[in-house]
Design a protein around this motif. Structure first.
Motif, PDB file in Angstrom:
ATOM      1  N   LEU A 162      43.654  -8.760 -32.888  1.00 25.51           N
ATOM      2  CA  LEU A 162      44.005 -10.139 -32.468  1.00 25.51           C
ATOM      3  C   LEU A 162      44.329 -10.078 -31.057  1.00 25.51           C
ATOM      4  N   ASP A 163      45.195  -9.087 -30.675  1.00 20.39           N
ATOM      5  CA  ASP A 163      45.633  -8.904 -29.341  1.00 20.39           C
ATOM      6  C   ASP A 163      44.303  -8.790 -28.191  1.00 20.39           C
ATOM      7  N   GLY A 164      43.655  -7.641 -29.107  1.00 22.81           N
ATOM      8  CA  GLY A 164      42.674  -7.288 -28.163  1.00 22.81           C
ATOM      9  C   GLY A 164      41.643  -8.479 -27.859  1.00 22.81           C
ATOM     10  N   THR A 165      41.361  -9.113 -28.804  1.00 20.03           N
ATOM     11  CA  THR A 165      40.597 -10.350 -28.962  1.00 20.03           C
ATOM     12  C   THR A 165      41.026 -11.473 -27.814  1.00 20.03           C
ATOM     13  N   ILE A 166      42.264 -11.669 -27.944  1.00 18.33           N
ATOM     14  CA  ILE A 166      42.786 -12.870 -26.976  1.00 18.33           C
ATOM     15  C   ILE A 166      42.718 -12.069 -25.507  1.00 18.33           C
ATOM     16  N   ASP A 167      42.808 -10.957 -25.450  1.00 21.51           N
ATOM     17  CA  ASP A 167      42.635 -10.154 -24.021  1.00 21.51           C
ATOM     18  C   ASP A 167      41.273 -10.378 -23.494  1.00 21.51           C
ATOM     19  N   ALA A 168      40.391 -10.155 -24.212  1.00 18.07           N
ATOM     20  CA  ALA A 168      38.946 -10.329 -23.902  1.00 18.07           C
ATOM     21  C   ALA A 168      38.730 -11.960 -23.814  1.00 18.07           C
ATOM     22  N   LEU A 169      39.142 -12.831 -24.662  1.00 19.34           N
ATOM     23  CA  LEU A 169      39.026 -14.250 -24.188  1.00 19.34           C
ATOM     24  C   LEU A 169      39.298 -14.450 -22.878  1.00 19.34           C
ATOM     25  N   ALA A 170      40.761 -13.949 -22.466  1.00 20.04           N
ATOM     26  CA  ALA A 170      41.149 -14.469 -21.494  1.00 20.04           C
ATOM     27  C   ALA A 170      40.372 -14.167 -19.996  1.00 20.04           C
ATOM     28  N   GLN A 171      39.403 -13.243 -20.096  1.00 20.76           N
ATOM     29  CA  GLN A 171      38.442 -12.966 -19.202  1.00 20.76           C
ATOM     30  C   GLN A 171      37.598 -14.113 -18.759  1.00 20.76           C
ATOM     31  N   LEU A 172      37.215 -14.924 -19.874  1.00 21.24           N
ATOM     32  CA  LEU A 172      36.370 -15.728 -19.879  1.00 21.24           C
ATOM     33  C   LEU A 172      37.094 -17.458 -19.561  1.00 21.24           C
ATOM     34  N   ILE A 173      38.081 -17.438 -20.190  1.00 24.75           N
ATOM     35  CA  ILE A 173      38.910 -18.784 -20.253  1.00 24.75           C
ATOM     36  C   ILE A 173      40.360 -18.287 -20.016  1.00 24.75           C
ATOM     37  N   GLU A 174      40.755 -19.319 -19.321  1.00 24.24           N
ATOM     38  CA  GLU A 174      42.445 -19.168 -18.886  1.00 24.24           C
ATOM     39  C   GLU A 174      43.260 -19.343 -20.036  1.00 24.24           C
ATOM     40  N   SER A 208      37.225 -27.099 -20.635  1.00 28.44           N
ATOM     41  CA  SER A 208      36.322 -27.929 -19.816  1.00 28.44           C
ATOM     42  C   SER A 208      34.964 -27.758 -20.232  1.00 28.44           C
ATOM     43  N   ASP A 209      34.169 -28.473 -19.814  1.00 29.35           N
ATOM     44  CA  ASP A 209      32.801 -28.152 -19.937  1.00 29.35           C
ATOM     45  C   ASP A 209      32.152 -26.741 -19.772  1.00 29.35           C
ATOM     46  N   THR A 210      32.842 -26.384 -18.411  1.00 29.19           N
ATOM     47  CA  THR A 210      32.405 -24.999 -18.101  1.00 29.19           C
ATOM     48  C   THR A 210      32.837 -23.727 -18.772  1.00 29.19           C
ATOM     49  N   GLU A 211      34.181 -24.409 -19.546  1.00 32.80           N
ATOM     50  CA  GLU A 211      34.856 -22.870 -20.516  1.00 32.80           C
ATOM     51  C   GLU A 211      34.001 -23.081 -21.642  1.00 32.80           C
ATOM     52  N   VAL A 212      33.517 -24.316 -22.060  1.00 32.86           N
ATOM     53  CA  VAL A 212      32.738 -24.155 -23.417  1.00 32.86           C
ATOM     54  C   VAL A 212      31.302 -23.597 -23.227  1.00 32.86           C
ATOM     55  N   ALA A 213      30.858 -23.561 -21.967  1.00 35.02           N
ATOM     56  CA  ALA A 213      29.524 -23.063 -21.850  1.00 35.02           C
ATOM     57  C   ALA A 213      29.804 -21.383 -21.670  1.00 35.02           C
ATOM     58  N   LYS A 214      30.669 -21.153 -21.043  1.00 38.57           N
ATOM     59  CA  LYS A 214      31.108 -19.684 -20.712  1.00 38.57           C
ATOM     60  C   LYS A 214      31.398 -18.854 -22.233  1.00 38.57           C
ATOM     61  N   PHE A 215      31.951 -19.639 -23.149  1.00 33.79           N
ATOM     62  CA  PHE A 215      32.495 -18.940 -24.233  1.00 33.79           C
ATOM     63  C   PHE A 215      31.105 -19.105 -25.351  1.00 33.79           C
ATOM     64  N   THR A 216      30.306 -20.046 -25.315  1.00 28.59           N
ATOM     65  CA  THR A 216      29.196 -20.082 -26.077  1.00 28.59           C
ATOM     66  C   THR A 216      28.367 -19.069 -25.779  1.00 28.59           C
ATOM     67  N   ALA A 217      28.131 -18.692 -24.487  1.00 24.65           N
ATOM     68  CA  ALA A 217      27.071 -17.709 -24.002  1.00 24.65           C
ATOM     69  C   ALA A 217      27.517 -16.282 -24.484  1.00 24.65           C
ATOM     70  N   GLN A 218      28.937 -16.190 -24.771  1.00 30.86           N
ATOM     71  CA  GLN A 218      29.407 -14.774 -25.084  1.00 30.86           C
ATOM     72  C   GLN A 218      30.110 -14.921 -26.707  1.00 30.86           C
ATOM     73  N   ARG A 219      29.594 -15.850 -27.409  1.00 27.43           N
ATOM     74  CA  ARG A 219      30.333 -16.138 -28.722  1.00 27.43           C
ATOM     75  C   ARG A 219      29.871 -14.967 -29.713  1.00 27.43           C
ATOM     76  N   PHE A 220      28.819 -14.169 -29.415  1.00 27.68           N
ATOM     77  CA  PHE A 220      28.506 -13.221 -30.341  1.00 27.68           C
ATOM     78  C   PHE A 220      29.545 -11.817 -30.503  1.00 27.68           C
ATOM     79  N   ARG A 221      30.279 -11.928 -29.184  1.00 28.00           N
ATOM     80  CA  ARG A 221      31.285 -10.909 -29.263  1.00 28.00           C
ATOM     81  C   ARG A 221      32.436 -11.117 -29.788  1.00 28.00           C
ATOM     82  N   PHE A 222      32.803 -12.475 -30.432  1.00 30.45           N
ATOM     83  CA  PHE A 222      33.882 -12.840 -30.889  1.00 30.45           C
ATOM     84  C   PHE A 222      33.902 -13.284 -32.138  1.00 30.45           C
ATOM     85  N   PRO A 223      33.961 -12.474 -33.418  1.00 31.69           N
ATOM     86  CA  PRO A 223      33.984 -12.821 -34.565  1.00 31.69           C
ATOM     87  C   PRO A 223      35.420 -13.541 -34.835  1.00 31.69           C
TER      88      PRO A 223
END
Length: 720
Positions: free
Chosen positions: A95-107, A136-151
């Protein structure tokens, strides 16, 4: 010969084995046939359902939560849509590692992490929990492009509750929050239909009208039946039932009036309740200080929660119906009415007021500004004579006082359409026996009755009770349960359901006796303690000031000895009604620790009456002085109430009104839309369904104990 015998034996054995094998094969085929019949015939329906459930799924669609509007259509609570980033802890290995990785994409801020941990402690491990909201729309787009990394992480579109006027009316509107485990457990006892309606719902009303009218606001949950692939993705929609949005609450509250009163209080503590005596509708319901319910929409952070919960001023306490106070001299008109109704005194009976009253070896005093002399009932009310009402209380006795005043609503719940109202204390001998545990404390002493006459002693009431009692008195005995909700609108059927205030049996008050009291209360505004406040008013009103002790005085202690401690100073109270000929508004006001009733409470009531009866809004100069308790009659040029902009951010107010119109239009469209075909385009259930709202994960706030005088023997002193 021996050889032939052996051959015969072998043939016999072979035949036996052949028969046995045949029988075994037949038995196997029989078992297979029986199993086939069992599965294909007996278990056909059950297995068909199970097979269908493997390839279809039912997704609940949570309805839009109903709006809350004031009597003039101003939106007080609405919804807006936003994307949230959510995590299902059970599907995440680190969980912590996943959140840290998400923080690289989204604040993701530290408070977001803290909120997630709090939600995890209050929820089940397999539930989807928000880590970030309002993407924001930008944040949604950033995550969608990397979604496969975050089960176990997904984006959901949700509706959030919005309170466009911020702090205005927060205690009466309330807020919503995530359903906690205790509430989920309580839902197990609900009827199946009610329980099913909350499948997929994550939020519920926690306070105020959001809580009291939860079932009206929630709406009816819809569903989608989706065909899914082996991987669990939606392939197509098989069936669809749209949700029914929640009903709209139309309040009796005038939010402009509410905002004016809250502005007049500014940072002072207190409460005000204004009621229409003709029907019980509540026009203003103020508790100060207040709070911003929007803090709870995203889940309140620890710092804000600590500030609200530990604040010495108790902003989370609804003082209007949970704050109990001694009424002081505002109690005197009701004492006089009780005397007339019970026949204990006539209006013309004159009592010599020498400013002191002795009983049982104790002397009960009067304010230093009082004037001695003979006083009848009217003059006793106008001049706020303590001695007159000390003697009256002694003559009546505690039980008669209780029996005469309880029908006015003192010492019991008024029945307002909110949850959590307190009863207050209207003492009697029976009340004291149940209130205290020690036998020596359960006995009622005659000396304890004296201070009841001036609204002190054990008397403790809410402003809601005082306003209701004043409404009953001003209308000559008409009684209603006070109501905040005036009308409920069905946004789908376009039907309006009037919420009538429950009329109670009128009190059998004699009109000529009521006129004595109302005339005396009018005298207070023209020649008594509030005359300076109501000078030049364009209407006639009646009122009574009150100055109630916040703490009792010890023997020999003077008020000036404790006055230095601001929180031990007397409370300022005022009860009033107007116009006197046919009252349309009755009010009870308290400003905590603000001194005489004429200096702080009465000026607020005057400006409230000017707004309601004259359409006038005080000048900025007058508001500033009233906030400091430095006004009597209004100063400066009053403004037209209709020209004053609504409180809160103008953009938020406009957006709320626009969203409300769109929501109503969408509700009508959903109700009339045809059922989509089975071949309709597939929709991802993760984003297609928006629940009613999202707010704090905190459980319902439990207000701190209400401010009130300590339970103690009657105290003597000022009570004007």
């Amino acid at each position: 010969m021996t050889v032939m015998k052996n051959i015969q034996q072998e043939l016999g054995g072979f035949r036996l084995r052949l028969v046995a094998a045949g029988l075994f094969v037949l038995l196997c085929f029989g078992l297979l046939t029986a199993r086939l019949l069992f599965l294909q015939v007996t278990q056909h329906d059950n297995l068909l359902d199970r097979a269908e459930s493997n390839r279809t799924t039912i997704v609940p669609i949570v309805p839009n939560r109903g709006l809350i509007k004031d009597r003039n259509g101003v939106v007080l609570a609405s919804n807006y849509s936003a994307y949230t980033l959510e995590i299902t802890p059970a599907k995440v290995d680190d969980l912590d590692g996943t959140i840290d990785a998400l923080a690289q994409l989204i604040e993701i801020q530290p408070r977001d992490r803290k909120r997630l941990k709090r939600l995890m402690s209050e929820s089940k491990n397999f539930e989807s929990l928000p880590i970030r909201t309002k993407l924001s729309d930008t944040e949604v787009a950033k995550f969608t492009a990397q979604r496969f990394r975050f089960p176990g992480v997904e984006i959901k579109a949700r509706l959030f509750r919005n309170y466009p006027l911020g702090e205005v009316g927060a205690h009466l509107i309330g807020y919503i929050g995530r359903i906690n485990q205790a509430e989920k457990k309580a839902m197990d006892d609900w009827e199946e239909e009610d329980f099913a309606n909350y499948r997929g719902t994550e939020y519920i009303g926690k306070l105020g009208l959001e809580q009291a009218y939860e079932r009206e606001l929630h709406g009816i949950t819809g569903f989608e039946q989706l065909e899914t692939s082996a991987g669990g993705r939606a392939v197509r929609r098989l069936a669809h039932k749209p949700p029914t949005p929640g009903n709209t609450l139309v309040l009796s509250i005038d939010i402009r009036l509410q905002a004016l009163v809250e502005e007049l209080y500014k940072d002072r503590r207190g409460a005000l309740v204004a009621i229409d005596p003709r029907n019980g509708e509540v026009l203003a319901f103020v508790s100060k200080p207040t709070f911003d319910p929007n803090l709870f929409v995203d889940g309140i952070d620890a710092d804000n929660w600590r500030e609200l919960n530990e604040n010495i001023d108790k902003p989370l306490l609804n003082r209007a119906m949970r704050g109990t106070y001694p009424p002081g001299s505002t109690f005197k008109p009701f004492m006089a009415m009780a005397a007339l109704n019970s026949g204990k005194r006539s209006p013309s009976l004159i009592i010599q007021d020498n400013l002191t009253y002795s009983f049982g070896g104790r002397t009960f005093g009067s304010p230093e500004v009082d004037r001695p002399g003979p006083k009848d009932m009217r003059l006793a009310i106008v001049s706020s004579s303590n001695v007159y009402f000390y003697s009256l209380a002694n003559e009546m006795g505690v039980d008669l006082i209780h029996d005469e005043l309880e029908p006015f609503g003192f010492g019991r719940k008024t029945g307002i359409d909110l949850i959590g109202e307190l009863t207050g204390d209207l003492p009697s001998t029976a009340w004291k026996r149940t209130r205290f545990k020690k036998p020596e404390q359960q006995k009622w002493y005659a000396g304890e009755t004296i201070s009841l006459g001036i609204g002190q002693g054990y008397n403790n009431f809410t402003m809601l009770q005082l306003a209701t009692a004043t409404s009953t008195l001003s209308s000559a005995g008409l009684r209603y349960k006070p109501r905040l909700v005036r009308e409920i609108q069905d946004v789908v059927k376009h039907e309006q359901r009037r919420v009538a205030s429950d009329a109670m049996t009128p009190l059998p008050l004699r009109p000529e006796q009521v006129d004595v009291i109302l005339n005396a209360m009018h005298g207070v505004t023209v020649e008594g303690t509030s005359r300076a406040v109501f000078a030049g008013a364009g209407y006639k009103s009646g009122g009574k000031t009150g100055t109630a002790q916040a703490v009792g005085l010890r023997a020999g202690e003077k008020y000036k000895d404790i006055k230095a401690d601001e929180r031990k100073r007397d409370h300022s109270l005022y009860v009033a009604f107007a116009p006197i000929e046919a009252p349309t508004i009755a009010v009870a006001v308290i400003v905590e620790n603000a001194g005489f009733g004429s200096t702080s409470a009465a000026p607020i009531a005057r400006r409230l009456f000017d707004f309601v009866l004259m359409g006038q809004y005080p000048s900025e100069e007058d508001i500033a002085l009233t906030q400091q308790g430095k006004t009597t009659a209004p100063v400066g040029k009053p403004r037209l109430a209709t020209e004053i902009p609504l409180p809160g951010n103008a953009a938020d107010v406009a957006a709320a009104a626009s969203a409300a119109s769109a929501s109503a239009a969408g509700a009508s469209a959903s109700a009339s839309a045809p059922m989509p075909s089975a071949s309709a385009a597939s929709a991802a259930p993760a984003i297609a369904n928006m629940p009613a709202a999202s707010a704090s994960s905190k459980p319902a706030l439990r207000p701190a104990s209400a401010p009130r005088a300590a339970v103690q023997p009657p105290a003597s002193g000022a009570s004007r």
